[in-house]
Design an enzyme around this catalytic site. Structure first.
Site, PDB file in Angstrom:
ATOM      1  N   ASP A 407       0.770  -1.231  -0.034  1.00 34.54           N
ATOM      2  CA  ASP A 407       0.085  -0.068   0.025  1.00 34.54           C
ATOM      3  C   ASP A 407       0.766   1.255   0.110  1.00 34.54           C
ATOM      4  O   ASP A 407       0.440   2.215  -0.629  1.00 34.54           O
ATOM      5  CB  ASP A 407      -0.588  -0.015   1.308  1.00 34.54           C
ATOM      6  CG  ASP A 407      -1.868  -1.073   1.333  1.00 34.54           C
ATOM      7  OD1 ASP A 407      -2.247  -1.490   0.122  1.00 34.54           O
ATOM      8  OD2 ASP A 407      -2.599  -1.377   2.285  1.00 34.54           O
TER       9      ASP A 407
HETATM   10  P1  NAP Z   1       0.735  -4.099   3.306  1.00 37.92           P
HETATM   11  O1  NAP Z   1      -0.014  -3.051   2.332  1.00 37.92           O
HETATM   12  O2  NAP Z   1       0.127  -4.589   4.266  1.00 37.92           O
HETATM   13  O3  NAP Z   1       1.596  -5.225   2.181  1.00 37.92           O
HETATM   14  C1  NAP Z   1       2.396  -5.875   2.721  1.00 37.92           C
HETATM   15  C2  NAP Z   1       2.847  -7.115   1.687  1.00 37.92           C
HETATM   16  O4  NAP Z   1       3.759  -7.910   2.136  1.00 37.92           O
HETATM   17  C3  NAP Z   1       1.634  -7.778   1.240  1.00 37.92           C
HETATM   18  O5  NAP Z   1       1.215  -7.400  -0.177  1.00 37.92           O
HETATM   19  C4  NAP Z   1       2.328  -9.248   1.062  1.00 37.92           C
HETATM   20  O6  NAP Z   1       2.099  -9.714  -0.436  1.00 37.92           O
HETATM   21  C5  NAP Z   1       3.785  -8.915   1.273  1.00 37.92           C
HETATM   22  N1  NAP Z   1       4.262 -10.178   2.321  1.00 37.92           N
HETATM   23  C6  NAP Z   1       3.744 -10.810   3.445  1.00 37.92           C
HETATM   24  N2  NAP Z   1       4.508 -11.816   3.797  1.00 37.92           N
HETATM   25  C7  NAP Z   1       5.714 -11.497   2.955  1.00 37.92           C
HETATM   26  C8  NAP Z   1       6.895 -12.530   3.000  1.00 37.92           C
HETATM   27  N3  NAP Z   1       7.201 -13.410   3.809  1.00 37.92           N
HETATM   28  N4  NAP Z   1       7.710 -12.180   2.163  1.00 37.92           N
HETATM   29  C9  NAP Z   1       7.747 -11.305   1.220  1.00 37.92           C
HETATM   30  N5  NAP Z   1       6.407 -10.369   1.150  1.00 37.92           N
HETATM   31  C10 NAP Z   1       5.429 -10.705   2.083  1.00 37.92           C
HETATM   32  O7  NAP Z   1       2.096  -3.494   3.888  1.00 37.92           O
HETATM   33  P2  NAP Z   1       2.767  -1.899   3.596  1.00 37.92           P
HETATM   34  O8  NAP Z   1       3.184  -1.521   2.467  1.00 37.92           O
HETATM   35  O9  NAP Z   1       3.738  -1.860   5.004  1.00 37.92           O
HETATM   36  O10 NAP Z   1       1.396  -1.299   4.212  1.00 37.92           O
HETATM   37  C11 NAP Z   1       1.157  -0.784   5.569  1.00 37.92           C
HETATM   38  C12 NAP Z   1      -0.604  -0.707   5.426  1.00 37.92           C
HETATM   39  O11 NAP Z   1      -1.067  -1.035   6.914  1.00 37.92           O
HETATM   40  C13 NAP Z   1      -1.204   0.284   5.308  1.00 37.92           C
HETATM   41  O12 NAP Z   1      -2.309   0.301   4.309  1.00 37.92           O
HETATM   42  C14 NAP Z   1      -1.429   1.142   6.329  1.00 37.92           C
HETATM   43  O13 NAP Z   1      -2.595   2.193   6.404  1.00 37.92           O
HETATM   44  C15 NAP Z   1      -1.849   0.120   7.242  1.00 37.92           C
HETATM   45  N6  NAP Z   1      -1.798   0.440   8.690  1.00 37.92           N
HETATM   46  C16 NAP Z   1      -0.448   0.621   9.097  1.00 37.92           C
HETATM   47  C17 NAP Z   1      -0.472   1.160  10.417  1.00 37.92           C
HETATM   48  C18 NAP Z   1       0.746   1.432  11.166  1.00 37.92           C
HETATM   49  O14 NAP Z   1       0.826   1.840  12.354  1.00 37.92           O
HETATM   50  N7  NAP Z   1       1.811   0.996  10.396  1.00 37.92           N
HETATM   51  C19 NAP Z   1      -1.741   1.341  11.352  1.00 37.92           C
HETATM   52  C20 NAP Z   1      -3.086   0.761  10.944  1.00 37.92           C
HETATM   53  C21 NAP Z   1      -3.015   0.615   9.316  1.00 37.92           C
HETATM   54  P3  NAP Z   1       2.368 -11.373  -0.630  1.00 37.92           P
HETATM   55  O15 NAP Z   1       1.187 -11.949   0.385  1.00 37.92           O
HETATM   56  O16 NAP Z   1       1.983 -11.488  -1.999  1.00 37.92           O
HETATM   57  O17 NAP Z   1       3.564 -11.900   0.020  1.00 37.92           O
END
Ligand code: NAP
Length: 481
Positions: A407
């Site tokens: 994301d």
């Molecule tokens: P993300 O959008 O959740 O994407 C994570 C990606 O990691 C997934 O597409 C997954 O794809 C991949 N993944 C999972 N396991 C893996 C592995 N073992 N090896 C390689 N890839 C792997 O993560 P992000 O870009 O960090 O975004 C964070 C999201 O969390 C945002 O939407 C944010 O708004 C939300 N959020 C964050 C917080 C905070 O405080 N950080 C709080 C609330 C909400 P595959 O399954 O294809 O591997």
């Protein structure tokens, strides 16, 4: 003399709490900040044990040992990826403790008031009954503590998958919740005005409404927003502790509760801002209901062609790059790839490549998630760059390695007005000459939306577990030289 020593100890503890928060505002000072906070808490607990009103220590000792054993066991077993659940559970216990202390105090003071009324005891023996300010603080404490208890358990259940992560909504839900909240406030105001003359059922109805509201208020919030909710519940737990301080006349509880309450609220606001969502939208918007008509989740439409690259392809691009930016995301945490990331970066730097890390404020599942993992792998702090500091650099960068992020690197957030993440600030990774994405599949990330980045001509998808891929890339780069 003893009272003065205790007050002095509380003052020192309060200063240490403030220094702890100050330290937590930067990764370099984070560990020191935590240590100062722990020291402050130790001083506060020991000073409290010198309270003249404590007549026996058996139960306190039993609670201390049992609580320490359970807390240590849970903390040792919980992986970093489940830290939000762990925090939710702690808040639930904190909320319950606050609520129980309030209920016990209510009974104690009511008994005194009743005995004073029948002249069974004198004011000199037992002190005055409850004042209006104390009743207000007590009611507030019990109501918020109860709400925090069930709300945090709901957040824990949603994140663990015991309860559906999808928002559970029905017509008139928000109105019903506001009416319940308003009802509890009316009961509290009545008790503040009439004190001991108010019937007891009012106190317990208010307390029960708190328990019910914790469940009802969290039900319509999607699992995706749970970290914000947990941070908000942290704030409620702090405010409840602050109210307890007023009811029990404890300065340390007032100060630490106020610090906890305000920092929790600020963190929730900052998290909402980083996701470009209003606070009201997080709490009442039922995010994740699927109301994103223009957005196709992967797998929903026909398969689209993408650049399925090998380790050798990616290694060749990296070997020819002068500048590389690494963008970690939640997948790095899942795969525990932080050490492998650092090793690859070191190998690239040895070849004369400049390596930087781009850290998004909401990458991962909790604030600072990526910083903590990279610090654990001894990645130097000065190599980490925030969104604002690095976003213009991507256009001048040879290669970007996206390690399990999705994301936070989705260009649709800038252009697709129908996307649920539209407006969320994201990294301009697509502007780099080459983008190497490490993830296991073409699946969507947290927000459940397709990522156009994966289909761009300058993007290479290296599918597989991030840690394994990074180790292979490290081997290929080393062999090359
Ligand atoms: P993300 O959008 O959740 O994407 C994570 C990606 O990691 C997934 O597409 C997954 O794809 C991949 N993944 C999972 N396991 C893996 C592995 N073992 N090896 C390689 N890839 C792997 O993560 P992000 O870009 O960090 O975004 C964070 C999201 O969390 C945002 O939407 C944010 O708004 C939300 N959020 C964050 C917080 C905070 O405080 N950080 C709080 C609330 C909400 P595959 O399954 O294809 O591997």
């Amino acid at each position: 003399m003893r009272e003065q020593a205790v007050s002095l100890a509380y003052l020192v503890a309060s200063i240490l709490f403030i220094m702890c928060l100050r330290g937590l505002s930067s990764p370099e000072q984070g560990r020191r900040g935590i240590f100062l906070g722990e020291l402050g808490m130790l001083i506060a607990v020991v000073a409290t044990l010198f309270n003249a009103e404590i007549i026996s220590f058996e139960w306190i000792l039993a609670g201390l040992i049992l609580g320490s054993l359970i807390g240590t066991a849970i903390s040792l077993r919980i992986p970093m990826t489940q830290m939000p659940e762990r925090i939710a559970l702690s808040h639930a216990f904190g909320g319950l403790a606050t609520s129980l202390v309030g209920i016990a105090e209510f009974h104690r003071v009511r008994d005194i008031t009743a005995q004073l009324a029948t002249d069974a005891i004198t004011v000199a023996q037992a002190g005055h009954g409850l004042t209006r300010l104390e009743m207000g603080a007590l009611g507030f404490e019990v109501f918020l503590g109860s709400l925090t208890f069930t709300g945090s358990l709901m957040a824990f259940g949603k994140l663990q998958g015991f309860i559906t992560g999808a928002p559970v909504t029905w017509k008139g839900q928000n109105l019903m919740n506001f009416a319940a909240f308003g009802g509890a406030i009316v009961l509290l105001v009545y008790q503040v005005i009439f004190l001991a003359e108010a019937p007891q059922w009012m106190f317990f109805t208010m307390c029960g409404t708190g328990f019910a509201l914790g469940v009802l208020a969290v039900l319509p919030i999607g699992g995706a927003d749970m970290p914000v909710v947990i941070s908000l519940l942290n704030s409620y737990a702090g405010l409840a502790a602050c109210a307890t301080g007023f009811a029990l006349r404890s300065n340390i509880l007032i100060i630490s509760g106020a610090l906890d309450g305000s920092s929790g609220l600020l963190l929730s606001l900052l998290m909402s801002k980083a996701m470009n969502r209003s606070f009201a939208n997080v709490l009442f918007g039922a995010f994740g209901t699927g109301d994103s008509s223009g957005v196709t989740a992967l797998g929903a439409g026909p398969a689209r062609p993408f650049n399925d690259a090998t380790i050798e392809d990616a290694a060749a691009v990296l070997a020819a790059s002068q500048t590389v930016i690494i963008v970690p995301g939640y997948g790095m945490a899942v795969s525990q790839a932080q050490h492998a990331v650092r090793d690859l970066a070191a190998a690239l730097e040895k070849n004369g490549t400049e390596v930087k890390y781009a850290i998004h404020p909401v990458a991962g599942r909790m604030p600072g998630h990526m910083n903590v993992l990279l610090a654990e792998a001894n990645v130097p702090y000065d190599a980490l760059f925030d969104l604002d500091m690095i976003n213009d650099d991507f256009a001048r960068t040879d290669a970007v390695i996206v390690v399990g992020a999705n994301d936070v690197v989705n260009p649709g957030a800038k252009t697709d007005t129908k996307s649920p993440i539209y407006g969320m600030p994201v990294f301009n990774v697509e502007q780099a000459r080459s983008v190497i994405v490490l993830k296991r599949s073409m699946n969507t990330g947290f927000a459940g939306v397709e990522n156009e980045l994966f289909f761009l001509p300058n993007t290479m998808m290296v599918l597989g577990d991030a840690k394994k891929t990074l180790i292979s890339l490290f081997g290929a780069i080393k062999d090359d030289h």
